[in-house]
Design a protein around this motif. Structure first.
Motif, PDB file in Angstrom:
ATOM      1  N   GLU A   1       9.359  58.787  39.772  1.00 63.78           N
ATOM      2  CA  GLU A   1      10.703  59.058  40.303  1.00 63.78           C
ATOM      3  C   GLU A   1      11.694  58.040  39.745  1.00 63.78           C
ATOM      4  OE1 GLU A   1      11.391  61.644  42.106  1.00 63.78           O
ATOM      5  OE2 GLU A   1       9.534  62.176  43.121  1.00 63.78           O
ATOM      6  N   LEU A   2      12.942  58.452  39.671  1.00 65.34           N
ATOM      7  CA  LEU A   2      14.055  57.547  39.401  1.00 65.34           C
ATOM      8  C   LEU A   2      14.703  57.271  40.750  1.00 65.34           C
ATOM      9  CD1 LEU A   2      16.240  56.050  37.817  1.00 65.34           C
ATOM     10  CD2 LEU A   2      17.296  58.265  37.331  1.00 65.34           C
ATOM     11  N   TRP A   3      14.699  56.003  41.164  1.00 63.79           N
ATOM     12  CA  TRP A   3      15.171  55.607  42.489  1.00 63.79           C
ATOM     13  C   TRP A   3      16.508  54.880  42.401  1.00 63.79           C
ATOM     14  CZ3 TRP A   3      12.355  57.404  46.432  1.00 63.79           C
ATOM     15  CH2 TRP A   3      11.016  57.688  46.222  1.00 63.79           C
ATOM     16  N   LEU A   4      17.357  55.121  43.373  1.00 67.68           N
ATOM     17  CA  LEU A   4      18.622  54.432  43.532  1.00 67.68           C
ATOM     18  C   LEU A   4      18.599  53.748  44.893  1.00 67.68           C
ATOM     19  CD1 LEU A   4      21.004  57.392  42.492  1.00 67.68           C
ATOM     20  CD2 LEU A   4      19.874  55.734  40.987  1.00 67.68           C
ATOM     21  N   GLY A   5      18.674  52.434  44.918  1.00 64.17           N
ATOM     22  CA  GLY A   5      18.704  51.686  46.167  1.00 64.17           C
ATOM     23  C   GLY A   5      20.091  51.105  46.373  1.00 64.17           C
ATOM     24  N   MET A   6      20.559  51.118  47.633  1.00 55.01           N
ATOM     25  CA  MET A   6      21.926  50.675  47.924  1.00 55.01           C
ATOM     26  C   MET A   6      22.008  49.923  49.248  1.00 55.01           C
ATOM     27  SD  MET A   6      23.703  54.247  46.955  1.00 55.01           S
ATOM     28  CE  MET A   6      23.000  55.100  45.549  1.00 55.01           C
ATOM     29  N   MET A   7      23.007  49.067  49.344  1.00 57.28           N
ATOM     30  CA  MET A   7      23.251  48.329  50.581  1.00 57.28           C
ATOM     31  C   MET A   7      23.623  49.301  51.700  1.00 57.28           C
ATOM     32  SD  MET A   7      25.375  45.066  49.076  1.00 57.28           S
ATOM     33  CE  MET A   7      25.801  44.509  50.708  1.00 57.28           C
ATOM     34  N   PRO A   8      23.352  48.909  52.949  1.00 55.45           N
ATOM     35  CA  PRO A   8      23.667  49.796  54.068  1.00 55.45           C
ATOM     36  C   PRO A   8      25.152  50.129  54.134  1.00 55.45           C
ATOM     37  CG  PRO A   8      22.768  47.691  54.861  1.00 55.45           C
ATOM     38  CD  PRO A   8      22.796  47.639  53.372  1.00 55.45           C
ATOM     39  N   ASP A   9      25.435  51.398  54.309  1.00 53.10           N
ATOM     40  CA  ASP A   9      26.799  51.908  54.471  1.00 53.10           C
ATOM     41  C   ASP A   9      27.733  51.569  53.312  1.00 53.10           C
ATOM     42  OD1 ASP A   9      26.129  53.135  56.888  1.00 53.10           O
ATOM     43  OD2 ASP A   9      26.436  51.253  57.965  1.00 53.10           O
ATOM     44  N   SER A  10      27.164  51.331  52.127  1.00 54.15           N
ATOM     45  CA  SER A  10      28.024  51.135  50.953  1.00 54.15           C
ATOM     46  C   SER A  10      28.756  52.445  50.674  1.00 54.15           C
ATOM     47  CB  SER A  10      27.188  50.715  49.736  1.00 54.15           C
ATOM     48  OG  SER A  10      26.288  51.747  49.382  1.00 54.15           O
ATOM     49  N   LEU A  11      29.914  52.362  50.066  1.00 56.92           N
ATOM     50  CA  LEU A  11      30.702  53.563  49.805  1.00 56.92           C
ATOM     51  C   LEU A  11      29.948  54.553  48.926  1.00 56.92           C
ATOM     52  CD1 LEU A  11      34.266  52.033  49.370  1.00 56.92           C
ATOM     53  CD2 LEU A  11      33.327  53.256  51.355  1.00 56.92           C
ATOM     54  N   LYS A  12      29.203  54.049  47.935  1.00 59.98           N
ATOM     55  CA  LYS A  12      28.456  54.967  47.066  1.00 59.98           C
ATOM     56  C   LYS A  12      27.366  55.691  47.851  1.00 59.98           C
ATOM     57  CE  LYS A  12      26.190  50.890  45.265  1.00 59.98           C
ATOM     58  NZ  LYS A  12      26.330  49.940  44.200  1.00 59.98           N
ATOM     59  N   ALA A  13      26.710  55.004  48.796  1.00 60.89           N
ATOM     60  CA  ALA A  13      25.695  55.658  49.632  1.00 60.89           C
ATOM     61  C   ALA A  13      26.335  56.714  50.518  1.00 60.89           C
ATOM     62  CB  ALA A  13      24.949  54.631  50.475  1.00 60.89           C
ATOM     63  N   LEU A  14      27.473  56.396  51.107  1.00 58.29           N
ATOM     64  CA  LEU A  14      28.172  57.369  51.947  1.00 58.29           C
ATOM     65  C   LEU A  14      28.638  58.559  51.120  1.00 58.29           C
ATOM     66  CD1 LEU A  14      30.190  54.909  54.212  1.00 58.29           C
ATOM     67  CD2 LEU A  14      27.993  56.025  54.695  1.00 58.29           C
ATOM     68  N   ASP A  15      29.102  58.284  49.882  1.00 58.03           N
ATOM     69  CA  ASP A  15      29.478  59.391  48.987  1.00 58.03           C
ATOM     70  C   ASP A  15      28.292  60.322  48.764  1.00 58.03           C
ATOM     71  OD1 ASP A  15      32.056  58.364  48.609  1.00 58.03           O
ATOM     72  OD2 ASP A  15      31.629  57.542  46.615  1.00 58.03           O
ATOM     73  N   LEU A  16      27.125  59.748  48.448  1.00 59.15           N
ATOM     74  CA  LEU A  16      25.945  60.566  48.140  1.00 59.15           C
ATOM     75  C   LEU A  16      25.418  61.314  49.357  1.00 59.15           C
ATOM     76  CD1 LEU A  16      24.072  58.200  45.675  1.00 59.15           C
ATOM     77  CD2 LEU A  16      25.271  60.332  45.126  1.00 59.15           C
ATOM     78  N   ARG A  17      25.567  60.734  50.522  1.00 61.34           N
ATOM     79  CA  ARG A  17      25.179  61.460  51.740  1.00 61.34           C
ATOM     80  C   ARG A  17      26.041  62.710  51.923  1.00 61.34           C
ATOM     81  NH1 ARG A  17      24.320  57.122  56.612  1.00 61.34           N
ATOM     82  NH2 ARG A  17      22.061  56.866  56.312  1.00 61.34           N
ATOM     83  N   ARG A  18      27.306  62.594  51.584  1.00 56.25           N
ATOM     84  CA  ARG A  18      28.255  63.692  51.743  1.00 56.25           C
ATOM     85  C   ARG A  18      28.109  64.717  50.620  1.00 56.25           C
ATOM     86  NH1 ARG A  18      31.956  60.603  52.156  1.00 56.25           N
ATOM     87  NH2 ARG A  18      32.627  60.551  50.021  1.00 56.25           N
ATOM     88  N   ASP A  19      27.959  64.247  49.392  1.00 60.26           N
ATOM     89  CA  ASP A  19      27.843  65.116  48.214  1.00 60.26           C
ATOM     90  C   ASP A  19      26.847  64.436  47.278  1.00 60.26           C
ATOM     91  OD1 ASP A  19      28.137  66.412  45.711  1.00 60.26           O
ATOM     92  OD2 ASP A  19      30.222  66.901  46.145  1.00 60.26           O
ATOM     93  N   PRO A  20      25.660  65.000  47.121  1.00 60.92           N
ATOM     94  CA  PRO A  20      24.588  64.302  46.402  1.00 60.92           C
ATOM     95  C   PRO A  20      24.740  64.247  44.882  1.00 60.92           C
ATOM     96  CG  PRO A  20      23.850  66.472  47.048  1.00 60.92           C
ATOM     97  CD  PRO A  20      25.212  66.277  47.672  1.00 60.92           C
ATOM     98  N   ARG A  21      25.764  64.856  44.329  1.00 60.91           N
ATOM     99  CA  ARG A  21      25.904  64.847  42.867  1.00 60.91           C
ATOM    100  C   ARG A  21      26.276  63.456  42.360  1.00 60.91           C
ATOM    101  NH1 ARG A  21      30.183  69.483  42.150  1.00 60.91           N
ATOM    102  NH2 ARG A  21      30.910  68.463  44.045  1.00 60.91           N
ATOM    103  N   PHE A  22      25.652  63.083  41.226  1.00 66.61           N
ATOM    104  CA  PHE A  22      25.923  61.774  40.635  1.00 66.61           C
ATOM    105  C   PHE A  22      25.814  61.863  39.122  1.00 66.61           C
ATOM    106  CE2 PHE A  22      21.336  61.827  40.625  1.00 66.61           C
ATOM    107  CZ  PHE A  22      20.999  61.170  39.452  1.00 66.61           C
TER     108      PHE A  22
END
Length: 157
Positions: free
Chosen positions: A53-74
């Motif tokens: 797998e290709l994994w993306l790890g992020m700090m809690p409630d970072s803007l990029k994490a919130l973006d991906l929760r809302r719209d998973p495209r990257f």
């Protein structure tokens, strides 16, 4: 259609090896996500290739994490490095990021990566992998992979 990293690496092992090497050359890369209003956001990010797998790890409630929760495209672009040499070419990966909350999966990631906790963890489903490089100081070569399609190579002068 999407595929995980293992499926891509099985379909195109040479390109997958080149992409992993490019991402492995530097720690920080550039992630593009979509804001609430649909405009792009770019952020620095570390990535890991583990267990197919290709994994993306992020700090809690970072803007990029919130973006991906809302719209998973990257879109993810490897750090080009210093100067203009672009050793190995420019590589980009596009897809969908799926948040992983499974305790066992996250524990395995923590064991391998040792990220600061708590954190968000996303696995990726790929929709496109692109490598662009210069060949013989004459040609611009673009390799494009999409799931279910053969690798396309475009060569221009």
């Amino acid at each position: 259609m999407t595929e995980n990293w293992a499926a891509f690496a099985t379909a195109e092992p040479d390109l997958a090896g080149t992409v992993e090497k490019r991402f492995g050359a530097y720690t920080h890369h550039v992630l593009a996500t979509l804001r609430k209003d649909g405009s792009p956001r770019t952020s620095g990010l570390e990535v890991r290739f583990l267990n197919g797998e290709l994994w993306l790890g992020m700090m809690p409630d970072s803007l990029k994490a919130l973006d991906l929760r809302r719209d998973p495209r990257f879109a993810l672009q490897a750090n080009p490095g210093e100067g203009t040499g672009m050793g190995g070419g420019d590589v980009r990966i596009s897809g969908r990021a799926i948040e992983v909350d499974d305790v066992e999966t996250k524990a395995g990631y923590v064991e391998e990566v040792e990220p600061p906790e708590p954190f968000h963890l996303f696995r990726t489903e790929l929709t496109e992998v692109v490598r662009t490089y210069v060949e013989d100081d004459k040609y611009l070569v673009v390799q494009i992979w999409t799931p279910g399609e053969p690798l396309r190579t475009i060569k221009r002068t």
